[in-house]
Scaffold this active site. Structure first.
Site, PDB file in Angstrom:
ATOM      1  CG  HIS A 108      -3.924  -1.457  -1.959  1.00  0.00           C
ATOM      2  ND1 HIS A 108      -4.955  -2.224  -2.457  1.00  0.00           N
ATOM      3  CD2 HIS A 108      -4.468  -0.702  -0.974  1.00  0.00           C
ATOM      4  CE1 HIS A 108      -6.064  -1.966  -1.800  1.00  0.00           C
ATOM      5  NE2 HIS A 108      -5.803  -1.034  -0.899  1.00  0.00           N
ATOM      6  CG  MET A 136     -11.447   3.285   1.430  1.00  0.00           C
ATOM      7  SD  MET A 136     -10.123   3.163   2.667  1.00  0.00           S
ATOM      8  CE  MET A 136      -8.690   3.165   1.576  1.00  0.00           C
ATOM      9  CG  ASP A 196      -5.180   2.609   0.539  1.00  0.00           C
ATOM     10  OD1 ASP A 196      -6.145   1.832   0.459  1.00  0.00           O
ATOM     11  OD2 ASP A 196      -4.073   2.278   0.992  1.00  0.00           O
ATOM     12  N   GLY A 242       1.152  -2.215   4.190  1.00  0.00           N
ATOM     13  CA  GLY A 242       1.693  -0.876   4.073  1.00  0.00           C
ATOM     14  C   GLY A 242       2.942  -0.676   4.898  1.00  0.00           C
ATOM     15  CG  ASP A 256      -6.332  -2.695   2.927  1.00  0.00           C
ATOM     16  OD1 ASP A 256      -5.383  -2.457   3.688  1.00  0.00           O
ATOM     17  OD2 ASP A 256      -6.812  -1.836   2.166  1.00  0.00           O
ATOM     18  CG  HIS A 301      -9.308   0.232  -1.166  1.00  0.00           C
ATOM     19  ND1 HIS A 301      -8.812  -0.041   0.088  1.00  0.00           N
ATOM     20  CD2 HIS A 301     -10.668   0.241  -1.036  1.00  0.00           C
ATOM     21  CE1 HIS A 301      -9.814  -0.185   0.933  1.00  0.00           C
ATOM     22  NE2 HIS A 301     -10.946  -0.005   0.277  1.00  0.00           N
ATOM     23  N   GLY A 352      -9.812   3.684   6.527  1.00  0.00           N
ATOM     24  CA  GLY A 352      -9.579   5.106   6.692  1.00  0.00           C
ATOM     25  C   GLY A 352      -8.170   5.516   7.032  1.00  0.00           C
ATOM     26  CG  MET A 402      -8.582   7.157   1.849  1.00  0.00           C
ATOM     27  SD  MET A 402      -7.899   7.090   3.533  1.00  0.00           S
ATOM     28  CE  MET A 402      -6.914   5.590   3.435  1.00  0.00           C
ATOM     29  CG  MET A 404     -11.926  -2.739   4.661  1.00  0.00           C
ATOM     30  SD  MET A 404     -10.409  -2.255   3.796  1.00  0.00           S
ATOM     31  CE  MET A 404      -9.494  -1.408   5.113  1.00  0.00           C
ATOM     32  CB  SER A 453      -0.913   0.017   1.227  1.00  0.00           C
ATOM     33  OG  SER A 453      -1.581   1.259   1.309  1.00  0.00           O
TER      34      SER A 453
END
Length: 225
Positions: free
Chosen positions: A37, A72, A39, A201, A179, A70, A146, A41, A141, A13
């Site tokens: 990966h 979010m 993320d 990560g 994850d 991914h 978050g 957000m 998850m 990540s």
């Protein structure tokens, strides 16, 4: 390595990397991983704000490692296909944020990416088992979505077991990705439960040698499957 052929997918990540040096972070693990990966957000669906399409576009140009995006975010119906059009290998959106997951999955596949469905910590996986044939990846998850650096929650592996049983009985070609808190001391339990794709990560980008850390994670996962 072709991600679609790998028995074990390792996807570090970039959330744990230095955002000012994402291309360097990608280069540091190239050859040792299957996906990167990413993320995304929006500070609405989750209380954190990270990166968006411009950074994904730059990453796509900077690395040959397939991007596992991914999302979010709220309103994935509006934004998700754009990531597929940027060349993401896989685009995963949250079940909790989508009004029509099946239609969005079809749109993602039509745009050229794999379709992934994410299930957050407090969401029962049973509610989505019947639509799994529409997806390439189910991301479960193992923390609350978050923020990176959270402690792995082993009780959430029951969702992995449930999904793996459904995939096997339904003869589904489905990646089950986990994850959250994945490290050398937790990846074995996740693999044993039925996961075959692993997001890590801090365990990767907090290591002195990120590529070596990825190889160790792969070995531990493979030994437990």
């Amino acid at each position: 390595m072709e991600a679609a052929q790998a028995d074990t997918v390792i996807a570090p990540s970039l959330l744990a990397a230095d955002f000012a040096r994402l291309a360097e972070a990608a280069s540091s693990v190239a050859g040792a991983v299957d996906w990167l990966h990413v993320d995304v957000m929006d500070n609405h669906f989750v209380p954190n704000l990270t990166i968006g399409p411009p950074v994904v576009k730059s990453l796509k140009a900077a690395t040959d490692v397939p991007l596992d995006c991914h999302l979010m975010i709220e309103d994935p119906e509006r934004w998700a296909v754009g990531y597929a059009e940027l060349g993401a290998h896989n685009v995963t959106f949250h079940a909790e944020a989508s009004a029509d997951p099946v239609t969005l999955a079809k749109r993602l596949r039509a745009a050229g990416s794999g379709a992934g469905l994410a299930i957050d910590r407090d969401t029962p996986v049973e509610d989505y088992l019947d639509i799994l044939p529409e997806f390439d990846t189910l991301l479960i998850m193992t923390i609350k979505a978050g923020f990176g650096g959270q402690e792995f929650l082993p009780e959430l592996l029951d969702k992995v077991r449930t999904a793996r049983r459904r995939a096997e009985t339904g003869h589904l070609h489905l990646r089950i990705e986990v994850d959250g808190g994945i490290a050398e001391d937790t990846i074995g339990a996740a693999a044993e439960a039925g996961a075959d794709a692993f997001v890590a990560g801090t365990a990767v980008f907090g290591a002195s040698d990120p590529a070596a850390a990825c190889r160790r994670l792969r070995e531990r996962a493979a030994a437990s499957r």
